[in-house]
Design a protein around this motif. Structure first.
Motif, PDB file in Angstrom:
ATOM      1  N   GLU A 193      91.953  60.929   8.319  1.00 15.84           N
ATOM      2  CA  GLU A 193      91.070  61.514   9.202  1.00 15.84           C
ATOM      3  C   GLU A 193      91.208  62.883   8.806  1.00 15.84           C
ATOM      4  O   GLU A 193      92.134  63.712   9.440  1.00 15.84           O
ATOM      5  CB  GLU A 193      91.152  61.174  10.655  1.00 15.84           C
ATOM      6  CG  GLU A 193      90.179  61.995  11.420  1.00 15.84           C
ATOM      7  CD  GLU A 193      90.337  61.367  13.036  1.00 15.84           C
ATOM      8  OE1 GLU A 193      89.885  62.421  13.727  1.00 15.84           O
ATOM      9  OE2 GLU A 193      91.165  60.527  13.218  1.00 15.84           O
ATOM     10  N   ILE A 194      90.325  63.725   8.139  1.00 19.57           N
ATOM     11  CA  ILE A 194      90.341  65.144   7.664  1.00 19.57           C
ATOM     12  C   ILE A 194      89.206  66.181   8.174  1.00 19.57           C
ATOM     13  O   ILE A 194      87.908  65.669   8.179  1.00 19.57           O
ATOM     14  CB  ILE A 194      90.486  65.059   6.223  1.00 19.57           C
ATOM     15  CG1 ILE A 194      91.575  64.132   5.686  1.00 19.57           C
ATOM     16  CG2 ILE A 194      90.925  66.312   5.542  1.00 19.57           C
ATOM     17  CD1 ILE A 194      91.599  63.842   4.108  1.00 19.57           C
ATOM     18  N   TYR A 195      89.729  67.139   8.579  1.00 16.04           N
ATOM     19  CA  TYR A 195      88.664  67.990   8.969  1.00 16.04           C
ATOM     20  C   TYR A 195      88.928  69.409   8.224  1.00 16.04           C
ATOM     21  O   TYR A 195      90.048  69.836   7.853  1.00 16.04           O
ATOM     22  CB  TYR A 195      88.865  68.386  10.434  1.00 16.04           C
ATOM     23  CG  TYR A 195      88.624  67.206  11.391  1.00 16.04           C
ATOM     24  CD1 TYR A 195      87.373  67.069  11.790  1.00 16.04           C
ATOM     25  CD2 TYR A 195      89.794  66.460  11.835  1.00 16.04           C
ATOM     26  CE1 TYR A 195      87.105  65.762  12.681  1.00 16.04           C
ATOM     27  CE2 TYR A 195      89.600  65.233  12.632  1.00 16.04           C
ATOM     28  CZ  TYR A 195      88.043  65.145  13.179  1.00 16.04           C
ATOM     29  OH  TYR A 195      88.133  63.959  13.940  1.00 16.04           O
ATOM     30  N   ASP A 196      87.618  70.021   7.853  1.00 17.26           N
ATOM     31  CA  ASP A 196      87.563  71.358   7.284  1.00 17.26           C
ATOM     32  C   ASP A 196      88.135  71.451   5.816  1.00 17.26           C
ATOM     33  O   ASP A 196      88.681  72.396   5.344  1.00 17.26           O
ATOM     34  CB  ASP A 196      88.528  72.541   8.201  1.00 17.26           C
ATOM     35  CG  ASP A 196      87.487  72.913   9.221  1.00 17.26           C
ATOM     36  OD1 ASP A 196      86.392  72.180   9.555  1.00 17.26           O
ATOM     37  OD2 ASP A 196      88.228  73.411  10.170  1.00 17.26           O
ATOM     38  N   LEU A 197      87.851  70.265   4.986  1.00 21.49           N
ATOM     39  CA  LEU A 197      88.336  70.122   3.735  1.00 21.49           C
ATOM     40  C   LEU A 197      86.995  70.607   2.701  1.00 21.49           C
ATOM     41  O   LEU A 197      86.000  69.698   2.785  1.00 21.49           O
ATOM     42  CB  LEU A 197      88.836  68.958   3.185  1.00 21.49           C
ATOM     43  CG  LEU A 197      89.410  68.704   1.898  1.00 21.49           C
ATOM     44  CD1 LEU A 197      90.795  67.733   1.907  1.00 21.49           C
ATOM     45  CD2 LEU A 197      88.473  68.053   1.005  1.00 21.49           C
ATOM     46  N   ASN A 198      87.026  71.246   1.807  1.00 18.53           N
ATOM     47  CA  ASN A 198      85.893  71.831   1.028  1.00 18.53           C
ATOM     48  C   ASN A 198      86.139  71.719  -0.367  1.00 18.53           C
ATOM     49  O   ASN A 198      85.288  71.957  -1.300  1.00 18.53           O
ATOM     50  CB  ASN A 198      85.149  72.977   1.566  1.00 18.53           C
ATOM     51  CG  ASN A 198      84.360  72.711   2.866  1.00 18.53           C
ATOM     52  OD1 ASN A 198      83.449  71.973   2.884  1.00 18.53           O
ATOM     53  ND2 ASN A 198      85.020  73.349   3.986  1.00 18.53           N
ATOM     54  N   GLU A 199      87.549  71.775  -0.781  1.00 16.25           N
ATOM     55  CA  GLU A 199      88.011  71.970  -2.419  1.00 16.25           C
ATOM     56  C   GLU A 199      88.874  70.805  -2.650  1.00 16.25           C
ATOM     57  O   GLU A 199      89.617  70.329  -1.782  1.00 16.25           O
ATOM     58  CB  GLU A 199      88.769  73.444  -2.445  1.00 16.25           C
ATOM     59  CG  GLU A 199      87.810  74.576  -1.990  1.00 16.25           C
ATOM     60  CD  GLU A 199      88.682  75.892  -2.300  1.00 16.25           C
ATOM     61  OE1 GLU A 199      89.565  75.928  -2.884  1.00 16.25           O
ATOM     62  OE2 GLU A 199      88.435  76.660  -1.340  1.00 16.25           O
ATOM     63  N   ALA A 200      89.115  70.597  -4.010  1.00 16.53           N
ATOM     64  CA  ALA A 200      89.567  69.752  -4.451  1.00 16.53           C
ATOM     65  C   ALA A 200      91.472  69.872  -4.271  1.00 16.53           C
ATOM     66  O   ALA A 200      91.929  68.970  -3.994  1.00 16.53           O
ATOM     67  CB  ALA A 200      89.455  69.412  -5.939  1.00 16.53           C
ATOM     68  N   ASP A 201      91.776  71.280  -4.297  1.00 12.41           N
ATOM     69  CA  ASP A 201      92.956  71.574  -4.059  1.00 12.41           C
ATOM     70  C   ASP A 201      93.493  71.377  -2.833  1.00 12.41           C
ATOM     71  O   ASP A 201      94.676  71.419  -2.444  1.00 12.41           O
ATOM     72  CB  ASP A 201      93.234  72.809  -4.754  1.00 12.41           C
ATOM     73  CG  ASP A 201      93.460  73.216  -6.059  1.00 12.41           C
ATOM     74  OD1 ASP A 201      93.584  71.947  -6.745  1.00 12.41           O
ATOM     75  OD2 ASP A 201      93.144  74.068  -6.468  1.00 12.41           O
ATOM     76  N   GLU A 202      92.640  71.042  -1.793  1.00 10.07           N
ATOM     77  CA  GLU A 202      92.977  70.735  -0.302  1.00 10.07           C
ATOM     78  C   GLU A 202      93.422  69.141  -0.135  1.00 10.07           C
ATOM     79  O   GLU A 202      93.780  69.045   0.935  1.00 10.07           O
ATOM     80  CB  GLU A 202      91.989  71.220   0.386  1.00 10.07           C
ATOM     81  CG  GLU A 202      91.789  72.676   0.432  1.00 10.07           C
ATOM     82  CD  GLU A 202      90.666  72.995   1.162  1.00 10.07           C
ATOM     83  OE1 GLU A 202      90.723  74.281   1.882  1.00 10.07           O
ATOM     84  OE2 GLU A 202      89.393  72.518   1.315  1.00 10.07           O
ATOM     85  N   TYR A 203      93.246  68.472  -1.178  1.00 10.82           N
ATOM     86  CA  TYR A 203      93.733  66.956  -1.018  1.00 10.82           C
ATOM     87  C   TYR A 203      95.204  67.044  -1.732  1.00 10.82           C
ATOM     88  O   TYR A 203      95.494  67.849  -2.769  1.00 10.82           O
ATOM     89  CB  TYR A 203      92.931  66.372  -2.001  1.00 10.82           C
ATOM     90  CG  TYR A 203      91.681  65.886  -1.365  1.00 10.82           C
ATOM     91  CD1 TYR A 203      91.560  64.939  -0.372  1.00 10.82           C
ATOM     92  CD2 TYR A 203      90.521  65.989  -2.001  1.00 10.82           C
ATOM     93  CE1 TYR A 203      90.514  64.394   0.273  1.00 10.82           C
ATOM     94  CE2 TYR A 203      89.368  65.609  -1.278  1.00 10.82           C
ATOM     95  CZ  TYR A 203      89.280  64.674  -0.092  1.00 10.82           C
ATOM     96  OH  TYR A 203      87.907  64.298   0.272  1.00 10.82           O
ATOM     97  N   PRO A 204      95.940  66.100  -1.277  1.00  9.80           N
ATOM     98  CA  PRO A 204      97.280  66.078  -1.864  1.00  9.80           C
ATOM     99  C   PRO A 204      97.021  65.545  -3.231  1.00  9.80           C
ATOM    100  O   PRO A 204      96.127  64.983  -3.728  1.00  9.80           O
ATOM    101  CB  PRO A 204      97.984  64.876  -0.930  1.00  9.80           C
ATOM    102  CG  PRO A 204      97.279  64.801   0.330  1.00  9.80           C
ATOM    103  CD  PRO A 204      95.892  65.307   0.069  1.00  9.80           C
ATOM    104  N   GLY A 205      98.226  65.756  -4.320  1.00 12.60           N
ATOM    105  CA  GLY A 205      97.913  65.724  -5.506  1.00 12.60           C
ATOM    106  C   GLY A 205      98.814  64.400  -5.824  1.00 12.60           C
ATOM    107  O   GLY A 205      99.042  64.177  -7.142  1.00 12.60           O
ATOM    108  N   THR A 206      99.120  63.647  -4.877  1.00 19.43           N
ATOM    109  CA  THR A 206     100.054  62.408  -5.356  1.00 19.43           C
ATOM    110  C   THR A 206      99.427  61.107  -4.555  1.00 19.43           C
ATOM    111  O   THR A 206      98.801  61.371  -3.811  1.00 19.43           O
ATOM    112  CB  THR A 206     101.534  62.456  -4.939  1.00 19.43           C
ATOM    113  OG1 THR A 206     101.463  62.707  -3.672  1.00 19.43           O
ATOM    114  CG2 THR A 206     102.143  63.861  -5.683  1.00 19.43           C
ATOM    115  N   ASP A 207      99.840  60.091  -4.924  1.00 17.31           N
ATOM    116  CA  ASP A 207      99.429  58.797  -4.737  1.00 17.31           C
ATOM    117  C   ASP A 207      99.896  58.486  -3.084  1.00 17.31           C
ATOM    118  O   ASP A 207     101.060  58.866  -2.862  1.00 17.31           O
ATOM    119  CB  ASP A 207      99.602  57.493  -5.688  1.00 17.31           C
ATOM    120  CG  ASP A 207      98.986  57.733  -6.869  1.00 17.31           C
ATOM    121  OD1 ASP A 207      97.866  58.487  -7.105  1.00 17.31           O
ATOM    122  OD2 ASP A 207      99.264  57.157  -7.943  1.00 17.31           O
ATOM    123  N   MET A 208      99.125  57.487  -2.602  1.00 13.80           N
ATOM    124  CA  MET A 208      99.762  57.101  -1.311  1.00 13.80           C
ATOM    125  C   MET A 208      99.295  55.601  -1.204  1.00 13.80           C
ATOM    126  O   MET A 208      98.124  55.275  -1.421  1.00 13.80           O
ATOM    127  CB  MET A 208      98.979  58.037  -0.217  1.00 13.80           C
ATOM    128  CG  MET A 208      99.605  57.622   1.142  1.00 13.80           C
ATOM    129  SD  MET A 208      98.998  58.787   2.329  1.00 13.80           S
ATOM    130  CE  MET A 208      99.949  58.327   3.846  1.00 13.80           C
TER     131      MET A 208
END
Length: 325
Positions: free
Chosen positions: A251-266
């Protein structure tokens, strides 16, 4: 029901309306028919929808997401009595760019949240991994008012989030009971466990595997921490709480750019077990995909025996933004 009777010829439209005394009844019947048909033709899975301003603080300076950054598995219902919920997931790397607020969890909740006609509006057990400006604390008794903190590294804690309608203010108000909040590091594995005792008290537990010193626990003796009047609800043994809904979420709020996602798997690994094999049918789980640029690819699979169901919910980092760790 009306749709099935009409389709099988056991009830004709003229017979259906013949005993109605007014056009109002006819319109109501048509509405029920339409809703029944729509439900029968609807999607196989249901997914949660979030509204900003409840668990997420409105006192922030970030830009609201212009796409759907979140991903959740479908909502699946289980009987409460004799059902045991346990989940594990790894902590991902921090995003390259901080800013969005994350609630990452395996939760159970009740829909509807309480007895019919009560002031219950939301009823969610949600131990969670958090980042950004999450609701991660509580004033405690007697009011259990939520508290928000700014978090620039991952943290986690057990949480019971609920909402109650206040007839005096004519508003729905948020409340929270929380356990201790602890820091955690990418690569560590967190677990979530829900336990219902013989005397109908829930225990919510979240911790780091291999480090018992970081274990967040809360015990919930009464629905809504006893804030609803006793004539509305008093105990978890009431029929209104006999079935609970389980699912997973980013559940994520205020994300607009790719670099705001984690860069590893889960990966989430969930085990749901029953003391009464054969008393209900296991349901397949579904999942939805996030929609913002650079989002992870989300998959889900489940396997079941007579005694338990195992679900794996995996989020694979976008190949253009994947990092080691």
């Amino acid at each position: 029901v009306y749709h099935r009777l009409l389709r099988t010829g056991r009830l004709t439209m003229s017979a259906w309306f013949s005993d109605r005394r007014s056009h109002a009844y006819e319109r109501l019947g048509l509405l029920l028919l339409f809703l029944s048909y729509a439900e029968a033709r609807g999607h196989k899975h249901r997914y949660p929808r979030f509204k900003q301003g409840a668990r997420f603080t409105s006192d922030h300076n970030s830009q609201e997401s212009q796409c759907n950054p979140s991903s959740c598995s479908s909502l699946v219902k289980y009987p409460v009595l004799g059902t045991h919920h346990y989940a594990e997931f790894n902590v991902p790397a921090l995003p390259k760019k901080l800013g969005p607020t994350y609630f990452v969890y395996y939760n159970i909740d009740w829909q509807p949240p309480g007895p019919s006609g009560s002031d219950a509006r939301m009823n969610q057990f949600v131990p969670q991994l958090m980042l950004g400006e999450p609701l991660d604390g509580s004033s405690g008794p007697p009011l259990y008012l939520p508290k928000w903190e700014k978090r620039t590294s991952w943290c986690f804690g057990a949480q019971y989030f609920f909402e109650i309608f206040n007839s005096t203010s004519n508003e729905t108000e948020a409340h929270a009971a929380t356990g201790e909040t602890y820091p955690c590091e990418p690569g560590e594995v967190l677990y979530t466990k829900y336990t219902l005792s013989e005397n109908w008290v829930w225990t919510l537990e979240m911790g780091v595997k291999g480090d018992p010193a970081r274990t967040s626990i809360i015990r919930i003796e009464k629905p809504f921490m006893g804030l609803l009047p006793p004539e509305q609800t008093q105990s978890w043994k009431e029929h209104s709480y006999s079935e609970a809904i389980a699912n997973t979420c980013w559940e994520i709020y205020d994300l607009n750019e790719a670099d705001e996602y984690p860069g590893t798997d889960m990966e989430y690994h969930i085990t749901i077990a029953t003391d009464f094999p054969g008393s209900f049918a296991w349901q397949d789980w579904g999942t939805e995909q996030p929609e913002c640029p650079g989002h992870p690819n989300v998959t889900i699979k489940s396997n079941s025996t007579a005694k338990e169901q195992q679900i794996t919910w995996a989020l694979r980092a976008h190949h253009d933004h994947k990092r080691d760790g």
